[in-house]
Design an enzyme around this catalytic site. Structure first.
Site, PDB file in Angstrom:
ATOM      1  N   ASP A   8       0.878  -1.170   0.000  1.00  0.00           N
ATOM      2  CA  ASP A   8       0.000   0.000   0.000  1.00  0.00           C
ATOM      3  C   ASP A   8       0.917   1.222   0.000  1.00  0.00           C
ATOM      4  O   ASP A   8       2.119   1.109   0.238  1.00  0.00           O
ATOM      5  CB  ASP A   8      -0.870  -0.057   1.263  1.00  0.00           C
ATOM      6  CG  ASP A   8      -1.587   1.247   1.539  1.00  0.00           C
ATOM      7  OD1 ASP A   8      -2.292   1.728   0.633  1.00  0.00           O
ATOM      8  OD2 ASP A   8      -1.407   1.789   2.635  1.00  0.00           O
ATOM      9  N   ASP A  10      -0.193   5.219   0.895  1.00  0.00           N
ATOM     10  CA  ASP A  10      -0.418   6.268   1.895  1.00  0.00           C
ATOM     11  C   ASP A  10      -0.558   5.686   3.297  1.00  0.00           C
ATOM     12  O   ASP A  10      -1.435   4.873   3.539  1.00  0.00           O
ATOM     13  CB  ASP A  10      -1.652   7.076   1.520  1.00  0.00           C
ATOM     14  CG  ASP A  10      -1.420   7.877   0.241  1.00  0.00           C
ATOM     15  OD1 ASP A  10      -2.139   7.642  -0.736  1.00  0.00           O
ATOM     16  OD2 ASP A  10      -0.479   8.687   0.215  1.00  0.00           O
TER      17      ASP A  10
HETATM   18  C1  XBP Z   1      -5.078   6.354   0.433  1.00  0.00           C
HETATM   19  C2  XBP Z   1      -6.297   6.979  -0.075  1.00  0.00           C
HETATM   20  C3  XBP Z   1      -6.167   8.121  -0.990  1.00  0.00           C
HETATM   21  C4  XBP Z   1      -5.458   9.277  -0.288  1.00  0.00           C
HETATM   22  C5  XBP Z   1      -5.711  10.574  -1.042  1.00  0.00           C
HETATM   23  O1  XBP Z   1      -4.829   5.334  -0.489  1.00  0.00           O
HETATM   24  O2  XBP Z   1      -7.399   6.513   0.209  1.00  0.00           O
HETATM   25  O3  XBP Z   1      -7.467   8.523  -1.352  1.00  0.00           O
HETATM   26  O4  XBP Z   1      -6.006   9.434   1.025  1.00  0.00           O
HETATM   27  O5  XBP Z   1      -5.188  10.434  -2.341  1.00  0.00           O
HETATM   28  P1  XBP Z   1      -3.950   4.017  -0.030  1.00  0.00           P
HETATM   29  P2  XBP Z   1      -6.111  10.833  -3.595  1.00  0.00           P
HETATM   30  O6  XBP Z   1      -3.999   3.907   1.490  1.00  0.00           O
HETATM   31  O7  XBP Z   1      -4.626   2.863  -0.731  1.00  0.00           O
HETATM   32  O8  XBP Z   1      -2.567   4.302  -0.525  1.00  0.00           O
HETATM   33  O9  XBP Z   1      -6.688  12.204  -3.291  1.00  0.00           O
HETATM   34  O10 XBP Z   1      -5.174  10.840  -4.766  1.00  0.00           O
HETATM   35  O11 XBP Z   1      -7.147   9.753  -3.692  1.00  0.00           O
END
Ligand code: XBP
Length: 250
Positions: A8, A10
């Protein structure tokens, strides 16, 4: 036998959600909106994966009767594009650090010919810029797949993004391990039949990780050991490839 590690982004590769939150708030300001996502509100909104989906949820729940200047999806898409531009600027400073042990584990996997994949709901260019700025300028070629954003309709906790990677790399789920930071991510991998290691992040404390093989505060470094929240490091002080191979075998 472990063949593939799936990461993953973020909260897992780097603690990016505060920068996302600030980028959303800057976009709202630039758009002349009096919206502000506090840490406590953002912690709740993070249950909705995907930035556009999160904005839509916020409007529907907290801004009933909002007067859209254009149609709803165009308005949200344009606002999210402003947010992404803000976030890209932060990534390009190169100041967003990887979480402890992340670069070490990725290098261990490369040294042992373990395939690497990215599995995230964030916008694709957010992934590529983060990897190039904070991991290595050539790191995109280290990954056998970068599955991000709208490549699937249903985002985490739906398993679609993991199914997409399994199909594209022709993987056996039993030979993969996912590394996630949230319950949504854990459930997405779990429903796709993939065992998961959770590295708890600033916005995912106290979530239900009962389906994880191992839950730690971070992967650790030799001089910065992991702290186990659930499971065992088998007498080690960090999460290394050998441990992950043992977990995959069990
Ligand atoms: C994290 C998310 C993303 C980010 C914001 O994704 O849910 O939406 O919070 O990025 P993961 P965007 O944990 O799967 O990496 O605004 O580009 O969606």
């Amino acid at each position: 036998m472990l063949s593939t590690l799936l990461f993953d982004v973020d909260g897992t590769i780097a603690q990016t959600e505060e920068e996302h939150r600030n980028s959303f708030n800057t976009a709202f300001q630039k758009a002349g909106l009096n919206w502000f996502w506090s840490k406590s509100l953002y912690s709740k909104l993070l249950k909705i994966t995907g930035g556009r989906e999160r904005i839509e949820f916020y409007i529907d729940k907290f801004c009933p009767g909002f007067d859209f200047p254009t149609n709803k999806s165009t308005f949200i898409a344009e606002l999210h594009e402003i947010k992404t531009k803000n976030y890209q600027k932060k990534l390009k400073t190169g100041k967003i650090e990887l979480r402890p042990g992340m670069k070490r584990l990725i290098q261990e996997a490369r040294d042992n010919e373990i395939q690497l994949g990215i599995v995230t709901t964030t916008t694709p260019k957010n992934v590529t810029t983060l990897l190039q700025q904070s991991l290595d300028v050539n790191s995109l070629e280290w990954f056998d797949i970068i599955a991000a954003g709208d490549v699937v309709c249903n985002k985490k906790p739906a398993p679609d993004i993991y199914h997409y990677v399994i199909k594209n790399l022709n993987l056996n789920p039993n030979s993969c391990l996912a590394i996630e930071d949230t319950q949504n991510g854990l459930l997405s991998a779990h429903y796709a039949g993939i065992k998961t290691i959770v590295t708890v992040s600033q916005y995912s404390k106290n979530q239900d990780f009962s389906r994880a093989e191992l839950v730690v505060n971070h992967l650790g470094e030799p001089n910065h050991p992991s702290r186990v929240i659930h499971g065992t490091l088998n007498c080690k002080s960090i999460v290394d490839l050998k441990l992950l191979m043992e977990i995959c075998k069990n």
